[in-house]
Write a protein that holds these residues in place. Sequence first.
Motif, PDB file in Angstrom:
ATOM      1  N   GLY A 194       0.803  -1.213   0.000  1.00 47.40           N
ATOM      2  CA  GLY A 194       0.000   0.000   0.000  1.00 47.40           C
ATOM      3  C   GLY A 194       0.834   1.258   0.000  1.00 47.40           C
ATOM      4  O   GLY A 194       2.065   1.219   0.034  1.00 47.40           O
ATOM      5  N   SER A 195       0.151   2.390  -0.007  1.00 49.60           N
ATOM      6  CA  SER A 195       0.846   3.669  -0.037  1.00 49.60           C
ATOM      7  C   SER A 195      -0.083   4.772   0.437  1.00 49.60           C
ATOM      8  O   SER A 195      -1.310   4.624   0.492  1.00 49.60           O
ATOM      9  N   LEU A 196       0.540   5.891   0.781  1.00 46.77           N
ATOM     10  CA  LEU A 196      -0.171   7.131   1.091  1.00 46.77           C
ATOM     11  C   LEU A 196       0.178   8.111  -0.017  1.00 46.77           C
ATOM     12  O   LEU A 196       1.358   8.314  -0.322  1.00 46.77           O
ATOM     13  N   ALA A 197      -0.831   8.717  -0.630  1.00 47.34           N
ATOM     14  CA  ALA A 197      -0.590   9.594  -1.770  1.00 47.34           C
ATOM     15  C   ALA A 197      -1.220  10.962  -1.537  1.00 47.34           C
ATOM     16  O   ALA A 197      -2.324  11.066  -0.998  1.00 47.34           O
ATOM     17  N   PHE A 198      -0.492  12.007  -1.970  1.00 45.07           N
ATOM     18  CA  PHE A 198      -0.985  13.370  -1.973  1.00 45.07           C
ATOM     19  C   PHE A 198      -1.012  13.827  -3.431  1.00 45.07           C
ATOM     20  O   PHE A 198       0.042  14.086  -4.029  1.00 45.07           O
ATOM     21  N   ARG A 199      -2.200  13.912  -3.997  1.00 38.41           N
ATOM     22  CA  ARG A 199      -2.342  14.344  -5.399  1.00 38.41           C
ATOM     23  C   ARG A 199      -2.722  15.816  -5.429  1.00 38.41           C
ATOM     24  O   ARG A 199      -3.739  16.219  -4.866  1.00 38.41           O
ATOM     25  N   VAL A 200      -1.895  16.605  -6.084  1.00 31.72           N
ATOM     26  CA  VAL A 200      -2.076  18.056  -6.153  1.00 31.72           C
ATOM     27  C   VAL A 200      -2.546  18.422  -7.548  1.00 31.72           C
ATOM     28  O   VAL A 200      -2.005  17.914  -8.548  1.00 31.72           O
ATOM     29  N   GLN A 201      -3.552  19.296  -7.635  1.00 32.46           N
ATOM     30  CA  GLN A 201      -4.036  19.751  -8.943  1.00 32.46           C
ATOM     31  C   GLN A 201      -4.328  21.240  -8.895  1.00 32.46           C
ATOM     32  O   GLN A 201      -4.950  21.738  -7.952  1.00 32.46           O
ATOM     33  N   ALA A 202      -3.871  21.958  -9.921  1.00 29.63           N
ATOM     34  CA  ALA A 202      -4.129  23.397 -10.041  1.00 29.63           C
ATOM     35  C   ALA A 202      -5.190  23.626 -11.115  1.00 29.63           C
ATOM     36  O   ALA A 202      -5.499  22.726 -11.914  1.00 29.63           O
ATOM     37  N   PHE A 203      -5.726  24.852 -11.154  1.00 28.68           N
ATOM     38  CA  PHE A 203      -6.796  25.176 -12.088  1.00 28.68           C
ATOM     39  C   PHE A 203      -6.559  26.551 -12.697  1.00 28.68           C
ATOM     40  O   PHE A 203      -6.159  27.486 -11.997  1.00 28.68           O
ATOM     41  N   SER A 204      -6.843  26.660 -13.983  1.00 27.23           N
ATOM     42  CA  SER A 204      -6.700  27.945 -14.666  1.00 27.23           C
ATOM     43  C   SER A 204      -8.012  28.708 -14.740  1.00 27.23           C
ATOM     44  O   SER A 204      -8.019  29.890 -15.092  1.00 27.23           O
ATOM     45  N   ARG A 205      -9.120  28.045 -14.404  1.00 27.16           N
ATOM     46  CA  ARG A 205     -10.439  28.682 -14.442  1.00 27.16           C
ATOM     47  C   ARG A 205     -11.370  27.952 -13.473  1.00 27.16           C
ATOM     48  O   ARG A 205     -10.992  26.934 -12.896  1.00 27.16           O
ATOM     49  N   SER A 206     -12.581  28.442 -13.341  1.00 20.93           N
ATOM     50  CA  SER A 206     -13.510  27.838 -12.379  1.00 20.93           C
ATOM     51  C   SER A 206     -14.134  26.569 -12.941  1.00 20.93           C
ATOM     52  O   SER A 206     -14.178  26.337 -14.151  1.00 20.93           O
ATOM     53  N   GLY A 207     -14.633  25.729 -12.030  1.00 24.45           N
ATOM     54  CA  GLY A 207     -15.274  24.479 -12.412  1.00 24.45           C
ATOM     55  C   GLY A 207     -15.361  23.572 -11.209  1.00 24.45           C
ATOM     56  O   GLY A 207     -15.137  23.994 -10.078  1.00 24.45           O
ATOM     57  N   ARG A 208     -15.678  22.312 -11.461  1.00 25.24           N
ATOM     58  CA  ARG A 208     -15.707  21.333 -10.375  1.00 25.24           C
ATOM     59  C   ARG A 208     -15.378  19.961 -10.958  1.00 25.24           C
ATOM     60  O   ARG A 208     -15.723  19.660 -12.106  1.00 25.24           O
ATOM     61  N   PRO A 209     -14.695  19.095 -10.186  1.00 22.64           N
ATOM     62  CA  PRO A 209     -14.339  17.763 -10.689  1.00 22.64           C
ATOM     63  C   PRO A 209     -15.555  16.862 -10.827  1.00 22.64           C
ATOM     64  O   PRO A 209     -16.631  17.152 -10.283  1.00 22.64           O
ATOM     65  N   ALA A 210     -15.373  15.765 -11.552  1.00 25.09           N
ATOM     66  CA  ALA A 210     -16.471  14.826 -11.761  1.00 25.09           C
ATOM     67  C   ALA A 210     -16.722  13.956 -10.541  1.00 25.09           C
ATOM     68  O   ALA A 210     -17.839  13.506 -10.309  1.00 25.09           O
ATOM     69  N   GLN A 211     -15.677  13.714  -9.732  1.00 27.81           N
ATOM     70  CA  GLN A 211     -15.803  12.829  -8.580  1.00 27.81           C
ATOM     71  C   GLN A 211     -16.234  13.601  -7.340  1.00 27.81           C
ATOM     72  O   GLN A 211     -15.775  14.723  -7.104  1.00 27.81           O
ATOM     73  N   PRO A 212     -17.135  13.012  -6.508  1.00 30.29           N
ATOM     74  CA  PRO A 212     -17.492  13.644  -5.233  1.00 30.29           C
ATOM     75  C   PRO A 212     -16.252  13.831  -4.371  1.00 30.29           C
ATOM     76  O   PRO A 212     -15.290  13.059  -4.511  1.00 30.29           O
TER      77      PRO A 212
END
Length: 392
Positions: free
Chosen positions: A174-192
């Motif tokens: 197993g592992s522990l993960a930190f996923r970082v994501q930036a955005f250039s405009r407004s919106g929302r991801p598909a996943q809750p």
Amino acid sequence: MRSLVLLLSLLLTAAPFDLLGEETRQVSLKVISDWLDPLQNLLHIQAVGATSTLHYVWSCLGPPAVLLVATNTPTSTLSVNWSLLTSSEPDGGLMVLPKESIQFSSALVFTRLFESDSTNTSDAAAKPPGKSYPPWSLADFSWDNITDSLDPASLSATFRGHPIHDPTGAFASGSLAFRVQAFSRSGRPAQPPRLLHTADTCQLEVDLVGVSPRGNRSLFGLEVATLGHGPDCPSVQEQRSIDDEYAPAVFQLDQLLWGSLPSGFMQWRPVAFSQKQGGRESAMPCQASPLYPTLAYLLPQSPIVRAFFGSQNNFCAFSLTFGASTGPGYWDQHYLSWSMLLGVGTPPVDALSSLVLGIVAVALGAPALMLLAGGVFLLLGRKWYSEYQPIN
């Protein structure tokens, strides 16, 4: 009449939120490596606007940490002195220039991963929440090279790690993960939980996958430390809504605020998920403890925080606990996922959905229409009665 006025005010206050995030930023992700040791590196997210720049500096030198710096110029730059940053006295090893352009700066440090057995407790908020196991210090983790996961197309990168010393073999698969994501405009991801983001924010997703729990029904938690402003800790606000369109059955949004708005903020919904698809059936509560002041030497030290802010700082910490003794839990599929936003300015606010607005319109408009119809009926009835001529 009062119902109609209330309905109009709801419509007017909800409408502007649809316009949030019209401002866009030119976003770039760059891995900055120590030329003497390429495995030591930083992830620099730079979001440039017309009159300002946001700098996010993510690092796993020591425990995972992020610096958030906002400047009032589109030309500010990050300066890294690796010889200082990797020394025992890293003060001054990390700077954003020009210094006078900095309008806001703070940091988050993810210090420890907790585990406790909830078998003998019915209250996840209990202190302690069942049998506690020795925590993992995230400063003692080994992390994959961030360059391997850098994805400029999605503006994302992932820090994935496991303990350097793992005598029980809990992280063998197993592992522990930190996923970082930036955005250039407004919106929302598909996943809750589908947090609304803007160009002034970036998102962190924390995933614990495939780790063997030490209890039959283990609850996991994460300790988070941040800088206090003066002697006080940042404030935490709870916002409640009647709308759960984007996060079913979750009517709350939590925010950590550094100072008065507009300032920096951390925003999350009090929910985590025990399955990758993240639906209602896998939702589990996320409970946050109150912030409390703590001494720096009691926390695993982050070189980038010390390098930017120096050694004389007040820290505050709090812990997040994921799950409860009943319902979905990590034990379902050995999977846990939780998301948060980090940004500057006014935190994003969801508009009321069309369904909720329709229900409110019916609930508030129907009585008003009935009163109006009743008034018309009385007027017409009175007129009809006045025109009646008795036959005598």
